[in-house]
Write an enzyme that holds these catalytic residues in place. Sequence first.
Site, PDB file in Angstrom:
ATOM      1  N   CYS A 191       0.809  -1.222   0.000  1.00  0.00           N
ATOM      2  CA  CYS A 191       0.000   0.000   0.000  1.00  0.00           C
ATOM      3  C   CYS A 191       0.845   1.275   0.000  1.00  0.00           C
ATOM      4  O   CYS A 191       0.331   2.357  -0.285  1.00  0.00           O
ATOM      5  CB  CYS A 191      -0.946   0.011   1.197  1.00  0.00           C
ATOM      6  SG  CYS A 191      -2.151  -1.334   1.188  1.00  0.00           S
ATOM      7  N   HIS A 211      -3.317   7.529   3.209  1.00  0.00           N
ATOM      8  CA  HIS A 211      -3.708   6.230   2.666  1.00  0.00           C
ATOM      9  C   HIS A 211      -5.109   5.915   3.160  1.00  0.00           C
ATOM     10  O   HIS A 211      -5.421   6.048   4.348  1.00  0.00           O
ATOM     11  CB  HIS A 211      -2.720   5.162   3.128  1.00  0.00           C
ATOM     12  CG  HIS A 211      -3.106   3.773   2.747  1.00  0.00           C
ATOM     13  ND1 HIS A 211      -3.535   3.438   1.482  1.00  0.00           N
ATOM     14  CD2 HIS A 211      -3.138   2.619   3.473  1.00  0.00           C
ATOM     15  CE1 HIS A 211      -3.808   2.151   1.441  1.00  0.00           C
ATOM     16  NE2 HIS A 211      -3.581   1.628   2.638  1.00  0.00           N
ATOM     17  N   ASN A 251     -10.085   0.317   0.492  1.00  0.00           N
ATOM     18  CA  ASN A 251      -8.623   0.356   0.418  1.00  0.00           C
ATOM     19  C   ASN A 251      -8.177  -0.153  -0.949  1.00  0.00           C
ATOM     20  O   ASN A 251      -8.278  -1.340  -1.235  1.00  0.00           O
ATOM     21  CB  ASN A 251      -8.026  -0.506   1.535  1.00  0.00           C
ATOM     22  CG  ASN A 251      -6.510  -0.475   1.567  1.00  0.00           C
ATOM     23  OD1 ASN A 251      -5.870   0.049   0.668  1.00  0.00           O
ATOM     24  ND2 ASN A 251      -5.937  -1.054   2.612  1.00  0.00           N
TER      25      ASN A 251
END
EC number: 2.3.1.180
Length: 322
Positions: free
Chosen positions: A113, A249, A279
Site C-alpha cells: 500500500c 492512505h 482500500n
Amino acid sequence: MMYSKIIGTGGYLPSRIVSNDELSQSMQTSDEWIYSRTGIRQRHLASPDESCSDMAFYAAKRALENAHIEADAIDLIIVATSTPEHIFPSTATVVQSRLSCQRAAAFDVQAACTGFMYALNTADCFIKSGQYQNVLVIGAEVFSRIVDWQDRNTAVLFGDGAGAVVLSASEEAGILGTILHADGSHKELLWVPQGIGSSETDFATRRPFIEMQGREVFKFAVRSLTHLVSELLVQCQMSADEIDFLIPHQANSRIIQAVAEHLNLPIEKVIITVNQHANTSAASVPLALDYGVQNGIIKRGDNLLLEAFGGGFTWGGCILTY
C-alpha cells in the site's frame, strides 16, 4: 534549485460498485458492522476481463490530458502495484506500449500500500538528478483477485482502481521532502504468503489470499504514521498549520482520524475517499489526490502532506506544494 512538481492527476475506478449491503448477502456481516470499524460504505471491483494494466492505462491517459502533455514527452513510467497480471513483463511496459510512449523507460515497484509513495520518491530523484524531465507515476491494483471472499475480516476492506500523476521538472517548489521506512520483521501480520518463488509446492496447502492480523496492523500503523508526519514536518522545516490538506492512505477511517488529530488538522482539511473506494492499496493516495483536484478542493499553491502504510511493513510520505 530544480524541483519536481505534479502537473496533472488522473484516476480510474471500475464501473461495478459493491455496497456493504450486497456483501452482507454472501457473508456474515452488515453495513453497520463494516462502517463502524472501517468507515467503508462501498468499493469498486474490476470486471473479469479488466486487468491491472487496463486501469493503469486509463488513469495515465487522464493524468496526461489534465497535465496538457503529450505521451511522447514522457521519459519514464513507474507503476506501483502488488497485483500485476504478468510476473513479467512489468505493468509499466504494457502501459508504455498502449500509450505509445516510444522513448520512455518503464518499470514497476512493489511496496504494497506504500507503493505509490516509493514510486513518487523514485521519480522525484530521477528528475532532481537531471536524468529525466517528465515521469508518469501510477498506482494500480486489483486486490479483488487476492481477497478470500469468504473471509469477512479482509474481504470487506479492499477495492480496485488506479491513480496517476505526471511529475515534471520545475523551478517552482514541488516535492519538498520525502521519508520512507520499512520493517520486514513484521511481514506475517499483513501478507499474501504464496508467491511464485515460494518453497511450497503442494497446491492444496497454498495460501494465495491476503492474511492480516488487523488489531496489530492498526496499532503499528497509527504509531508509525503519527511519527512519520512529525518527521516530515521537521525535515521540511514546517509547522502543522502550514499544511493545507492531508492526503492519507485510505485504509481505515480510524487510522486517518488518528493522524489528523496528531497534526491538529480539522477533518475538513483531510481528503477522505475510503467510504467510497475502500482500500485500493497503491492506488489509494493518487486516487484521493485526484479526487481533491478534480472536485476543486485542492488548488495550486496548496501544501499537501501525503502518507501511506502497507505490508512489509512499509510506510512513507512526502510534503509537496501542488
